[in-house]
Design an enzyme around this catalytic site. Structure first.
Site, PDB file in Angstrom:
ATOM      1  CD  GLU A  60      -1.829  -2.391   1.199  1.00 50.87           C
ATOM      2  OE1 GLU A  60      -2.671  -3.241   0.829  1.00 50.87           O
ATOM      3  OE2 GLU A  60      -0.723  -2.700   1.715  1.00 50.87           O
ATOM      4  CG  HIS A 129     -10.045  -7.510   6.429  1.00 51.46           C
ATOM      5  ND1 HIS A 129      -9.360  -8.170   7.419  1.00 51.46           N
ATOM      6  CD2 HIS A 129      -9.333  -7.712   5.283  1.00 51.46           C
ATOM      7  CE1 HIS A 129      -8.292  -8.752   6.909  1.00 51.46           C
ATOM      8  NE2 HIS A 129      -8.246  -8.490   5.610  1.00 51.46           N
TER       9      HIS A 129
END
Length: 324
Positions: A60, A129
């Protein structure tokens, strides 16, 4: 006007911008051949090629860093961070670079960057998540934060975000991806920072955004059966947020509830409540109530997660609390 799913509205906006502007490129994990973990980029790499729809490694910080560099080089990158929880790995590029470079260059450079990411619970995805972290970014000068609740807004606001010269965090609630609805053939252009009155009412203002809009609408229907007519404002954009629209509604209803899925403590509702208590105090006939997630990680257990997520019942409780 035809029926589609929320994910298709995102896909159509990306498709239209890729076709319209050669400087638009997409990058992220599994967005190319796989079409994205939520199918939002399905078919785009086949249509525009791997140089414009770029599959990136599972890194990321690299995705965000490359996107900032592309934006500084004159491109309009749209980077996807698969789950908002993973955005913690990209904070330096977003917060310390993208948000500040226009200021540090004395206004001589722009960073036309969009970070698409997905937040929210309800899918049994667990605490790493499912978080809603939008308050982190609304706190950072130089960033814009968008969270659309409807198909038309998902389409129009994504176009507006890509066309904006500033870095924009574009947040999609993953529970909305399968939601069906109508998508206008020619949706009205959107302006970042402009709220919508989704339901008119006289007795209480409910301010919300994203997936919570639909829970607020359900709560309003239940409250209407008891003679309480709620006015619902969909913020659509959290930074900048439409302070004038919220104050105008409060001036009509004299009661205020702010509902979001993000943790209530230090959440976006805290800023809205503080501002309305300051500039709208004379309009209030009851306490400002915030409805948000509990101060704990999102449970993995389906039953516990449903208890954790604020929904229709909690919003109704909040409205009743404004009456003392």
């Amino acid at each position: 006007m035809s029926e589609h799913r929320y994910a298709h509205a995102i896909n159509r906006a990306l498709d239209d911008m890729l076709a319209r502007d050669d400087s638009v490129v997409l990058l992220g994990e599994d967005i190319g051949k796989a079409g994205g973990v939520f199918a939002a980029t399905r078919g785009l790499q086949q249509k525009y090629g791997p140089e414009r729809v770029i599959d990136m490694p599972i890194a990321e910080n690299a995705i965000a860093g490359v996107a900032v560099g592309l934006a500084l080089g004159g491109m309009r990158p749209v980077a996807e961070i698969m789950f908002m929880d993973f955005i913690a790995l990209a904070m330096d590029a977003i917060v310390n670079q993208a948000a500040k470079l226009h200021f540090m260059f004395g206004g001589q450079g722009a960073v036309p960057l969009v970070i698409r990411t997905q937040h929210g619970g309800g899918l049994d995805a667990g605490p790493q998540h499912s978080q809603c972290l939008e308050a982190w970014f609304a706190h950072i000068p130089g960033l814009k934060v968008v969270c659309p609740a409807t198909l038309d807004d998902a389409y129009s606001l994504l176009l507006a975000a890509i066309e904006d010269p500033n870095p924009v965090l574009f947040i999609e609630n993953k529970a909305l991806y399968p939601m069906k609805g109508t998508l206008s053939d020619h949706p009205e252009p959107a302006r970042l920072g402009q709220a919508h009155i989704v339901r008119a009412g006289r007795d209480v203002t409910i301010v919300t955004y994203g997936a919570m809009l639909h829970r607020a609408l359900a709560a309003a229907e239940t409250l209407a059966g008891d003679g309480i007519e709620a006015e619902i404002i969909d913020l659509r954009t959290l930074q900048p947020w439409d302070e004038a629209a919220v104050l105008a509604s409060l001036s009509r209803t004299h009661r205020l509830v702010i509902a979001h899925e993000a943790v209530e403590a230090f959440g976006p509702g805290a800023e809205i409540a503080a501002r309305m208590a300051h500039i709208g105090f004379e309009e209030l006939d009851g306490p400002i109530i915030r409805v948000g997630g509990a101060f704990m990680p999102v449970p993995f257990s389906r039953k516990l997660e449903m208890e954790y997520l604020p929904g229709e019942a909690r919003i109704i409780e909040g409205v009743r609390a404004t009456y003392g």
